[in-house]
Design a protein around this motif. Structure first.
Motif, PDB file in Angstrom:
ATOM      1  N   GLY A   1       0.821  -1.201   0.000  1.00  0.00           N
ATOM      2  CA  GLY A   1       0.000   0.000   0.000  1.00  0.00           C
ATOM      3  C   GLY A   1       0.856   1.252   0.000  1.00  0.00           C
ATOM      4  N   GLY A   2       0.188   2.392  -0.176  1.00  0.00           N
ATOM      5  CA  GLY A   2       0.921   3.648  -0.165  1.00  0.00           C
ATOM      6  C   GLY A   2       0.087   4.774  -0.727  1.00  0.00           C
ATOM      7  N   LEU A   3       0.762   5.875  -1.002  1.00  0.00           N
ATOM      8  CA  LEU A   3       0.131   7.069  -1.563  1.00  0.00           C
ATOM      9  C   LEU A   3       0.441   7.138  -3.050  1.00  0.00           C
ATOM     10  CD1 LEU A   3      -1.291   9.826  -1.268  1.00  0.00           C
ATOM     11  CD2 LEU A   3       0.947  10.780  -0.668  1.00  0.00           C
ATOM     12  N   VAL A   4      -0.591   7.316  -3.845  1.00  0.00           N
ATOM     13  CA  VAL A   4      -0.403   7.376  -5.286  1.00  0.00           C
ATOM     14  C   VAL A   4      -1.350   8.419  -5.861  1.00  0.00           C
ATOM     15  CG1 VAL A   4      -2.077   5.526  -5.730  1.00  0.00           C
ATOM     16  CG2 VAL A   4      -0.256   5.960  -7.380  1.00  0.00           C
ATOM     17  N   GLN A   5      -0.969   9.027  -6.950  1.00  0.00           N
ATOM     18  CA  GLN A   5      -1.843   9.995  -7.606  1.00  0.00           C
ATOM     19  C   GLN A   5      -2.915   9.272  -8.420  1.00  0.00           C
ATOM     20  OE1 GLN A   5       0.713  12.617  -9.892  1.00  0.00           O
ATOM     21  NE2 GLN A   5       0.723  14.112  -8.220  1.00  0.00           N
ATOM     22  N   ALA A   6      -4.010   9.954  -8.621  1.00  0.00           N
ATOM     23  CA  ALA A   6      -5.078   9.397  -9.450  1.00  0.00           C
ATOM     24  C   ALA A   6      -4.522   9.017 -10.824  1.00  0.00           C
ATOM     25  CB  ALA A   6      -6.201  10.411  -9.596  1.00  0.00           C
ATOM     26  N   GLY A   7      -4.931   7.862 -11.291  1.00  0.00           N
ATOM     27  CA  GLY A   7      -4.430   7.349 -12.556  1.00  0.00           C
ATOM     28  C   GLY A   7      -3.225   6.430 -12.409  1.00  0.00           C
ATOM     29  N   GLY A   8      -2.667   6.404 -11.226  1.00  0.00           N
ATOM     30  CA  GLY A   8      -1.494   5.583 -10.986  1.00  0.00           C
ATOM     31  C   GLY A   8      -1.829   4.134 -10.687  1.00  0.00           C
ATOM     32  N   SER A   9      -0.789   3.380 -10.359  1.00  0.00           N
ATOM     33  CA  SER A   9      -0.933   1.944 -10.115  1.00  0.00           C
ATOM     34  C   SER A   9      -0.227   1.543  -8.831  1.00  0.00           C
ATOM     35  CB  SER A   9      -0.329   1.147 -11.275  1.00  0.00           C
ATOM     36  OG  SER A   9      -0.970   1.436 -12.499  1.00  0.00           O
ATOM     37  N   LEU A  10      -0.737   0.479  -8.241  1.00  0.00           N
ATOM     38  CA  LEU A  10      -0.109  -0.152  -7.089  1.00  0.00           C
ATOM     39  C   LEU A  10      -0.344  -1.648  -7.189  1.00  0.00           C
ATOM     40  CD1 LEU A  10      -1.112   2.025  -3.975  1.00  0.00           C
ATOM     41  CD2 LEU A  10       1.197   1.731  -4.893  1.00  0.00           C
ATOM     42  N   ARG A  11       0.559  -2.425  -6.604  1.00  0.00           N
ATOM     43  CA  ARG A  11       0.337  -3.858  -6.498  1.00  0.00           C
ATOM     44  C   ARG A  11       0.404  -4.246  -5.026  1.00  0.00           C
ATOM     45  NH1 ARG A  11       3.679  -9.085  -8.786  1.00  0.00           N
ATOM     46  NH2 ARG A  11       5.106  -8.472  -7.097  1.00  0.00           N
ATOM     47  N   LEU A  12      -0.685  -4.784  -4.540  1.00  0.00           N
ATOM     48  CA  LEU A  12      -0.731  -5.277  -3.173  1.00  0.00           C
ATOM     49  C   LEU A  12      -0.353  -6.752  -3.155  1.00  0.00           C
ATOM     50  CD1 LEU A  12      -4.083  -3.687  -1.912  1.00  0.00           C
ATOM     51  CD2 LEU A  12      -1.790  -2.694  -1.974  1.00  0.00           C
ATOM     52  N   SER A  13       0.308  -7.134  -2.083  1.00  0.00           N
ATOM     53  CA  SER A  13       0.673  -8.539  -1.888  1.00  0.00           C
ATOM     54  C   SER A  13       0.146  -9.011  -0.549  1.00  0.00           C
ATOM     55  CB  SER A  13       2.198  -8.711  -1.921  1.00  0.00           C
ATOM     56  OG  SER A  13       2.740  -8.312  -3.155  1.00  0.00           O
ATOM     57  N   CYS A  14      -0.151 -10.294  -0.478  1.00  0.00           N
ATOM     58  CA  CYS A  14      -0.602 -10.906   0.767  1.00  0.00           C
ATOM     59  C   CYS A  14       0.152 -12.213   0.934  1.00  0.00           C
ATOM     60  CB  CYS A  14      -2.100 -11.149   0.726  1.00  0.00           C
ATOM     61  SG  CYS A  14      -2.757 -12.074   2.129  1.00  0.00           S
ATOM     62  N   ALA A  15       0.945 -12.278   1.982  1.00  0.00           N
ATOM     63  CA  ALA A  15       1.722 -13.481   2.268  1.00  0.00           C
ATOM     64  C   ALA A  15       0.990 -14.347   3.281  1.00  0.00           C
ATOM     65  CB  ALA A  15       3.094 -13.101   2.798  1.00  0.00           C
ATOM     66  N   THR A  16       0.863 -15.630   2.975  1.00  0.00           N
ATOM     67  CA  THR A  16       0.186 -16.576   3.847  1.00  0.00           C
ATOM     68  C   THR A  16       1.211 -17.450   4.545  1.00  0.00           C
ATOM     69  OG1 THR A  16      -1.677 -16.660   2.300  1.00  0.00           O
ATOM     70  CG2 THR A  16      -1.552 -18.392   3.962  1.00  0.00           C
ATOM     71  N   SER A  17       1.022 -17.638   5.844  1.00  0.00           N
ATOM     72  CA  SER A  17       1.888 -18.546   6.592  1.00  0.00           C
ATOM     73  C   SER A  17       1.056 -19.261   7.647  1.00  0.00           C
ATOM     74  CB  SER A  17       3.037 -17.782   7.242  1.00  0.00           C
ATOM     75  OG  SER A  17       2.542 -16.838   8.175  1.00  0.00           O
ATOM     76  N   GLY A  18       1.677 -20.249   8.299  1.00  0.00           N
ATOM     77  CA  GLY A  18       0.967 -20.987   9.330  1.00  0.00           C
ATOM     78  C   GLY A  18       0.460 -22.317   8.807  1.00  0.00           C
ATOM     79  N   THR A  19      -0.721 -22.719   9.266  1.00  0.00           N
ATOM     80  CA  THR A  19      -1.315 -23.992   8.875  1.00  0.00           C
ATOM     81  C   THR A  19      -2.045 -23.797   7.549  1.00  0.00           C
ATOM     82  OG1 THR A  19      -1.604 -24.549  11.200  1.00  0.00           O
ATOM     83  CG2 THR A  19      -2.794 -25.891   9.584  1.00  0.00           C
ATOM     84  N   ILE A  20      -1.328 -24.028   6.476  1.00  0.00           N
ATOM     85  CA  ILE A  20      -1.885 -23.772   5.149  1.00  0.00           C
ATOM     86  C   ILE A  20      -2.517 -25.051   4.628  1.00  0.00           C
ATOM     87  CG2 ILE A  20      -1.380 -23.081   2.797  1.00  0.00           C
ATOM     88  CD1 ILE A  20       0.957 -21.442   3.934  1.00  0.00           C
ATOM     89  N   LEU A  21      -3.817 -24.998   4.449  1.00  0.00           N
ATOM     90  CA  LEU A  21      -4.559 -26.103   3.859  1.00  0.00           C
ATOM     91  C   LEU A  21      -5.081 -25.660   2.497  1.00  0.00           C
ATOM     92  CD1 LEU A  21      -6.693 -27.032   7.001  1.00  0.00           C
ATOM     93  CD2 LEU A  21      -4.512 -28.040   6.291  1.00  0.00           C
ATOM     94  N   ALA A  22      -5.652 -26.595   1.780  1.00  0.00           N
ATOM     95  CA  ALA A  22      -6.281 -26.224   0.508  1.00  0.00           C
ATOM     96  C   ALA A  22      -7.354 -25.182   0.797  1.00  0.00           C
ATOM     97  CB  ALA A  22      -6.889 -27.449  -0.160  1.00  0.00           C
TER      98      ALA A  22
END
Length: 115
Positions: free
Chosen positions: A9-30
């Motif tokens: 996340g962050g600050l971006v001007q209108a028309g711009g782009s961002l890529r969010l990531s989500c890292a999963t850890s722990g008891t990972i099941l299907a």
């Protein structure tokens, strides 16, 4: 237990782009589904995009054509590529994972789009 940690996340001007990531850890099941939700100040948390275990995607109408949800299964990462951002996209974005009958949430990452 499952832990989800968002970043990008962050600050971006209108028309711009961002890529969010989500890292999963722990008891990972299907998983059944993973998704992105957001909450703007004074508003309820709302659905943005989901991805099922079969690869089906679903998007909030207002982000269709601008946002793309994807994942890297080898790295247990979920992404949200956001383009053509608008001030109304400003919110805290949360990652979620539905597995084993339970839903897990990350702590959120702030996205601010300036006009």
């Amino acid at each position: 237990q499952v832990q989800l940690v968002e970043s990008g996340g962050g600050l971006v001007q209108a028309g711009g782009s961002l890529r969010l990531s989500c890292a999963t850890s722990g008891t990972i099941l299907a998983f059944n589904a993973m998704g992105w939700y957001r909450q703007a100040p004074g508003k309820q948390r709302e659905f943005v995009a989901t991805l099922t275990s079969t690869g089906t995607t679903n998007y909030k109408d207002s982000v269709k054509g601008r946002f793309t949800i994807s994942r890297d299964s080898a790295k247990n990462l979920l992404y949200l590529q956001m383009s053509s951002l608008k001030p109304e996209d400003t919110a805290v974005y949360y990652c979620s994972r539905f597995q084993g009958g339970a839903t897990y949430w990350g702590q959120g990452t702030q996205v601010t789009v300036s006009s």
